[in-house]
Design a protein around this motif. Sequence first.
Motif, PDB file in Angstrom:
ATOM      1  N   ASN A  88       0.825  -1.214   0.000  1.00 48.27           N
ATOM      2  CA  ASN A  88       0.000   0.000   0.000  1.00 48.27           C
ATOM      3  C   ASN A  88       0.854   1.257   0.000  1.00 48.27           C
ATOM      4  OD1 ASN A  88      -2.317  -1.483  -0.018  1.00 48.27           O
ATOM      5  ND2 ASN A  88      -2.596  -1.442   2.197  1.00 48.27           N
ATOM      6  N   PHE A  89       1.907   1.207   0.820  1.00 48.14           N
ATOM      7  CA  PHE A  89       2.825   2.348   0.918  1.00 48.14           C
ATOM      8  C   PHE A  89       3.459   2.640  -0.444  1.00 48.14           C
ATOM      9  CE2 PHE A  89       7.408   3.313   1.442  1.00 48.14           C
ATOM     10  CZ  PHE A  89       7.337   4.583   2.014  1.00 48.14           C
ATOM     11  N   LEU A  90       3.907   1.584  -1.124  1.00 45.51           N
ATOM     12  CA  LEU A  90       4.557   1.758  -2.429  1.00 45.51           C
ATOM     13  C   LEU A  90       3.546   2.259  -3.469  1.00 45.51           C
ATOM     14  CD1 LEU A  90       6.717  -1.509  -2.455  1.00 45.51           C
ATOM     15  CD2 LEU A  90       7.545   0.803  -2.055  1.00 45.51           C
ATOM     16  N   ASP A  91       2.347   1.636  -3.459  1.00 45.22           N
ATOM     17  CA  ASP A  91       1.329   2.016  -4.450  1.00 45.22           C
ATOM     18  C   ASP A  91       0.893   3.464  -4.282  1.00 45.22           C
ATOM     19  OD1 ASP A  91      -0.398  -1.177  -4.727  1.00 45.22           O
ATOM     20  OD2 ASP A  91       1.362  -0.337  -5.702  1.00 45.22           O
ATOM     21  N   SER A  92       0.590   3.832  -3.024  1.00 45.38           N
ATOM     22  CA  SER A  92       0.036   5.174  -2.806  1.00 45.38           C
ATOM     23  C   SER A  92       1.062   6.259  -3.124  1.00 45.38           C
ATOM     24  CB  SER A  92      -0.476   5.312  -1.378  1.00 45.38           C
ATOM     25  OG  SER A  92       0.579   5.122  -0.480  1.00 45.38           O
ATOM     26  N   ASN A  93       2.347   5.943  -2.979  1.00 47.40           N
ATOM     27  CA  ASN A  93       3.375   6.954  -3.261  1.00 47.40           C
ATOM     28  C   ASN A  93       3.989   6.807  -4.649  1.00 47.40           C
ATOM     29  OD1 ASN A  93       3.697   8.497  -0.698  1.00 47.40           O
ATOM     30  ND2 ASN A  93       4.008   6.448   0.122  1.00 47.40           N
ATOM     31  N   LYS A  94       3.550   5.772  -5.370  1.00 49.14           N
ATOM     32  CA  LYS A  94       4.123   5.452  -6.691  1.00 49.14           C
ATOM     33  C   LYS A  94       5.629   5.181  -6.587  1.00 49.14           C
ATOM     34  CE  LYS A  94       0.533   7.195  -9.539  1.00 49.14           C
ATOM     35  NZ  LYS A  94      -0.445   6.855  -8.501  1.00 49.14           N
ATOM     36  N   PHE A  95       6.006   4.466  -5.552  1.00 45.03           N
ATOM     37  CA  PHE A  95       7.403   4.074  -5.371  1.00 45.03           C
ATOM     38  C   PHE A  95       7.575   2.646  -5.845  1.00 45.03           C
ATOM     39  CE2 PHE A  95       7.814   6.896  -1.317  1.00 45.03           C
ATOM     40  CZ  PHE A  95       7.799   8.024  -2.119  1.00 45.03           C
ATOM     41  N   SER A  96       8.821   2.246  -6.024  1.00 46.33           N
ATOM     42  CA  SER A  96       9.075   0.833  -6.301  1.00 46.33           C
ATOM     43  C   SER A  96      10.385   0.401  -5.657  1.00 46.33           C
ATOM     44  CB  SER A  96       9.116   0.575  -7.808  1.00 46.33           C
ATOM     45  OG  SER A  96      10.052   1.423  -8.404  1.00 46.33           O
ATOM     46  N   ILE A  97      10.375  -0.833  -5.148  1.00 42.18           N
ATOM     47  CA  ILE A  97      11.599  -1.395  -4.569  1.00 42.18           C
ATOM     48  C   ILE A  97      12.450  -1.894  -5.722  1.00 42.18           C
ATOM     49  CG2 ILE A  97      12.526  -3.300  -3.193  1.00 42.18           C
ATOM     50  CD1 ILE A  97      10.109  -3.026  -1.370  1.00 42.18           C
ATOM     51  N   VAL A  98      13.702  -1.442  -5.778  1.00 42.90           N
ATOM     52  CA  VAL A  98      14.567  -1.888  -6.879  1.00 42.90           C
ATOM     53  C   VAL A  98      15.631  -2.878  -6.411  1.00 42.90           C
ATOM     54  CG1 VAL A  98      14.213   0.159  -8.292  1.00 42.90           C
ATOM     55  CG2 VAL A  98      16.064   0.142  -6.643  1.00 42.90           C
ATOM     56  N   ALA A  99      15.878  -2.924  -5.103  1.00 44.02           N
ATOM     57  CA  ALA A  99      16.864  -3.889  -4.596  1.00 44.02           C
ATOM     58  C   ALA A  99      16.664  -4.070  -3.102  1.00 44.02           C
ATOM     59  CB  ALA A  99      18.278  -3.394  -4.870  1.00 44.02           C
ATOM     60  N   GLY A 100      17.146  -5.191  -2.595  1.00 44.37           N
ATOM     61  CA  GLY A 100      17.110  -5.438  -1.166  1.00 44.37           C
ATOM     62  C   GLY A 100      16.285  -6.664  -0.826  1.00 44.37           C
ATOM     63  N   PRO A 101      16.203  -7.045   0.431  1.00 45.50           N
ATOM     64  CA  PRO A 101      16.874  -6.344   1.512  1.00 45.50           C
ATOM     65  C   PRO A 101      18.363  -6.673   1.571  1.00 45.50           C
ATOM     66  CG  PRO A 101      15.727  -8.247   2.369  1.00 45.50           C
ATOM     67  CD  PRO A 101      15.445  -8.201   0.907  1.00 45.50           C
ATOM     68  N   SER A 102      19.175  -5.650   1.878  1.00 43.69           N
ATOM     69  CA  SER A 102      20.598  -5.885   2.069  1.00 43.69           C
ATOM     70  C   SER A 102      20.859  -5.931   3.566  1.00 43.69           C
ATOM     71  CB  SER A 102      21.390  -4.769   1.402  1.00 43.69           C
ATOM     72  OG  SER A 102      20.976  -3.539   1.905  1.00 43.69           O
ATOM     73  N   VAL A 103      22.137  -5.814   3.960  1.00 41.91           N
ATOM     74  CA  VAL A 103      22.489  -5.863   5.378  1.00 41.91           C
ATOM     75  C   VAL A 103      21.690  -4.799   6.118  1.00 41.91           C
ATOM     76  CG1 VAL A 103      24.363  -5.559   7.019  1.00 41.91           C
ATOM     77  CG2 VAL A 103      24.790  -6.689   4.846  1.00 41.91           C
ATOM     78  N   GLY A 104      21.117  -5.170   7.254  1.00 45.63           N
ATOM     79  CA  GLY A 104      20.306  -4.226   8.015  1.00 45.63           C
ATOM     80  C   GLY A 104      18.889  -4.135   7.488  1.00 45.63           C
ATOM     81  N   GLN A 105      18.484  -5.108   6.659  1.00 49.52           N
ATOM     82  CA  GLN A 105      17.118  -5.155   6.112  1.00 49.52           C
ATOM     83  C   GLN A 105      16.774  -3.878   5.338  1.00 49.52           C
ATOM     84  OE1 GLN A 105      15.085  -8.063   6.589  1.00 49.52           O
ATOM     85  NE2 GLN A 105      17.135  -8.713   7.131  1.00 49.52           N
ATOM     86  N   LEU A 106      17.760  -3.309   4.665  1.00 50.31           N
ATOM     87  CA  LEU A 106      17.524  -2.068   3.918  1.00 50.31           C
ATOM     88  C   LEU A 106      17.115  -2.369   2.482  1.00 50.31           C
ATOM     89  CD1 LEU A 106      20.571  -0.045   5.245  1.00 50.31           C
ATOM     90  CD2 LEU A 106      18.178   0.466   5.682  1.00 50.31           C
ATOM     91  N   PHE A 107      16.092  -1.652   2.043  1.00 53.49           N
ATOM     92  CA  PHE A 107      15.646  -1.766   0.653  1.00 53.49           C
ATOM     93  C   PHE A 107      16.024  -0.492  -0.088  1.00 53.49           C
ATOM     94  CE2 PHE A 107      12.887  -4.626   2.945  1.00 53.49           C
ATOM     95  CZ  PHE A 107      12.742  -5.697   2.088  1.00 53.49           C
ATOM     96  N   ARG A 108      16.438  -0.637  -1.350  1.00 56.93           N
ATOM     97  CA  ARG A 108      16.677   0.520  -2.208  1.00 56.93           C
ATOM     98  C   ARG A 108      15.351   0.799  -2.921  1.00 56.93           C
ATOM     99  NH1 ARG A 108      20.887   3.267  -4.874  1.00 56.93           N
ATOM    100  NH2 ARG A 108      20.553   3.519  -7.112  1.00 56.93           N
ATOM    101  N   VAL A 109      14.809   1.988  -2.684  1.00 52.29           N
ATOM    102  CA  VAL A 109      13.475   2.312  -3.198  1.00 52.29           C
ATOM    103  C   VAL A 109      13.564   3.509  -4.149  1.00 52.29           C
ATOM    104  CG1 VAL A 109      11.162   3.084  -2.535  1.00 52.29           C
ATOM    105  CG2 VAL A 109      12.376   1.440  -1.095  1.00 52.29           C
ATOM    106  N   ARG A 110      12.945   3.371  -5.316  1.00 53.57           N
ATOM    107  CA  ARG A 110      12.897   4.490  -6.258  1.00 53.57           C
ATOM    108  C   ARG A 110      11.712   5.370  -5.893  1.00 53.57           C
ATOM    109  NH1 ARG A 110      12.391   3.955 -12.688  1.00 53.57           N
ATOM    110  NH2 ARG A 110      10.253   3.578 -12.115  1.00 53.57           N
ATOM    111  N   VAL A 111      11.988   6.629  -5.547  1.00 56.94           N
ATOM    112  CA  VAL A 111      10.933   7.524  -5.076  1.00 56.94           C
ATOM    113  C   VAL A 111      10.517   8.530  -6.147  1.00 56.94           C
ATOM    114  CG1 VAL A 111      11.556   7.310  -2.651  1.00 56.94           C
ATOM    115  CG2 VAL A 111      12.628   9.087  -4.014  1.00 56.94           C
ATOM    116  N   ALA A 112      11.240   8.581  -7.240  1.00 57.13           N
ATOM    117  CA  ALA A 112      10.847   9.460  -8.347  1.00 57.13           C
ATOM    118  C   ALA A 112      11.458   8.915  -9.627  1.00 57.13           C
ATOM    119  CB  ALA A 112      11.331  10.888  -8.099  1.00 57.13           C
ATOM    120  N   PRO A 113      10.750   9.057 -10.748  1.00 56.26           N
ATOM    121  CA  PRO A 113      11.292   8.505 -11.995  1.00 56.26           C
ATOM    122  C   PRO A 113      12.505   9.297 -12.488  1.00 56.26           C
ATOM    123  CG  PRO A 113       9.220   9.658 -12.397  1.00 56.26           C
ATOM    124  CD  PRO A 113       9.423   9.645 -10.925  1.00 56.26           C
ATOM    125  N   ASN A 114      12.614  10.560 -12.020  1.00 55.82           N
ATOM    126  CA  ASN A 114      13.732  11.401 -12.445  1.00 55.82           C
ATOM    127  C   ASN A 114      14.659  11.680 -11.276  1.00 55.82           C
ATOM    128  OD1 ASN A 114      12.462  11.587 -14.935  1.00 55.82           O
ATOM    129  ND2 ASN A 114      11.270  13.368 -14.246  1.00 55.82           N
TER     130      ASN A 114
END
Lengths: 185, 226
Positions: free
Chosen positions: B173-199
Motif C-alpha cells: 500500500n505504501f509503495l502504491d500510494s506513493n508510486k514508489f518501487s523497490i529496486v533492490a534489497g533487503p541488504s544488510v540491516g534489512q535495507l531496501f533501495r526504493v525508487r521515489v521518483a522517476p527522475n
Amino acid sequence: MPTTSDEVLIGRIAKSDRLAMEELYGRYRVPVYRFVLRMVRNPTVAEDLNSDVFLDVWRQAGTFEGRSAVSTWIFSIARFKALNALQRRPTEELNETADAIEDQADDPEIALAKKDKAAVLRACLLKLSAEHREIVNLVYYQHKSVEEVAGIVGIPEATVKTRMFYARKKLSELLTEQGIERGWP
Amino acid sequence: MNAAKQNEPSEIELLLPWYAAGTLDPHESQQVERALASDPELAARYAWVRAELEQETLVGETAGEPSGRDVKSLFAKIDALPARRPRRQPQSSSFGERIAEFLASLSPRTLAWSAAVAALAIALQAGLLADLMIKERTAGGYDTASAPADAQSEGAYVLIRFKPQTTATDIANFLDSNKFSIVAGPSVGQLFRVRVAPNKLAKDDLMRVVTTLQGDKVVDFIALTD
C-alpha cells in the motif's frame, strides 16, 4: 532416515512448501525463541518476535543465496528483530528480569546465594548488557563458532573474540561487586 | 605499562570460550590443549569459563519454550500474506552466469532470430531517442530548477528499512500510494533501495521526500543513497 538439509528446506519454502516450513520451524523455534528471550527478557515479546522471524524466513526464502549457513541467516534475522524491540521498549525490558537482580545487596536470598558461586554467576550473567548477553548466549548456549557469530552479529571475527572477552571481563566486575574475586578477566 | 601488557589477553585465552563450547577447529583445539597443560594460571581461568558455560546453559535450558499456539499463529500470519508467485532459486551465483544459462537453453535458430530482433529493436529505439532529443532541442525544451534534463532518466532513490511489525500488505500500500518501487534489497540491516521518483531529484528535494517519509507509519529508517 536421512534428515533433509536446511538449505533444501529453504529452497522448498521459496516455492511456498508449508511442510518444509513446518519442519524448519520445528528445528529452530526453541533455540531462536530462547536467543530472542535472552535479548528482550520478556516471554510474550519473545514469542511474538519468534513468529515474526519465521514469517521473514517464509517471505525471504527466495532471496537466500547460501552465502552463510541457514542457521546463521535465521539468527541474524532474530537478532535484528530483538534489537529493534529493545530500541522500542528499553524501559519495559528493564522492568522484567533486571528488577529481580538490581539492588539485591540486602536481600537475604542473595546473601544465601552468595554462598553458592554458581547462583551468583548465573545472576551476573542475567545482568549483562544486551550486547554482552547476545554474544555470551551465542557462544555458550547456541554453540556458535567464531565465524558463525561474526556472520550473525555482522562484525569481524577478531572483534567477536574481543567482544566475548570484554563480556567476560564485565562478568568478572559484576562478580567482584558480589564479593567474588576471580582475577583477570 | 607492564600491568597494561599483562591485561592484554593472549590469542589462546580469547579462544577459551569456544574451546569450552567445542566449536574450535581441531588445530586450534590442540593449541589450546597444549597451552592449558603447560600453564596452570590459564587452566584456572579456564575453570571459570567452564562455570560460565554451565550457568549460561542453565539459563537457556530453564527459559521455557514458545507456547503451543505459536505454530498456529505463524501459519495464520503466513496465510494473511498476499499469495506469491513461485520463484526459481538462483542456481548460479552471478547475474551474468544466469543470463549465460538462459541463452544456453535456447536453440541456435531461436538464438539467431532473437539476436536479430533485439538488434532491430535497439536500432529503432536509438532512432526514436535521437529524434526525440533533436525535437526537444529544436523546441528549446526546458530545465527544471531541481535537476538538469540530461539527468532526469536516472531516477531518485533512498534506502528504507520497514518497521518489523509491518506486513507485506502495508508495504504494498505504501509503495502504491506513493508510486514508489523497490529496486533492490533487503541488504544488510534489512535495507531496501526504493525508487521515489522517476527522475533524478536535487539533494534538497530528495531531503524533503526523506523528511516526509520519516513520519510514515511503515518506515523505521530512511537514508539518502546514490
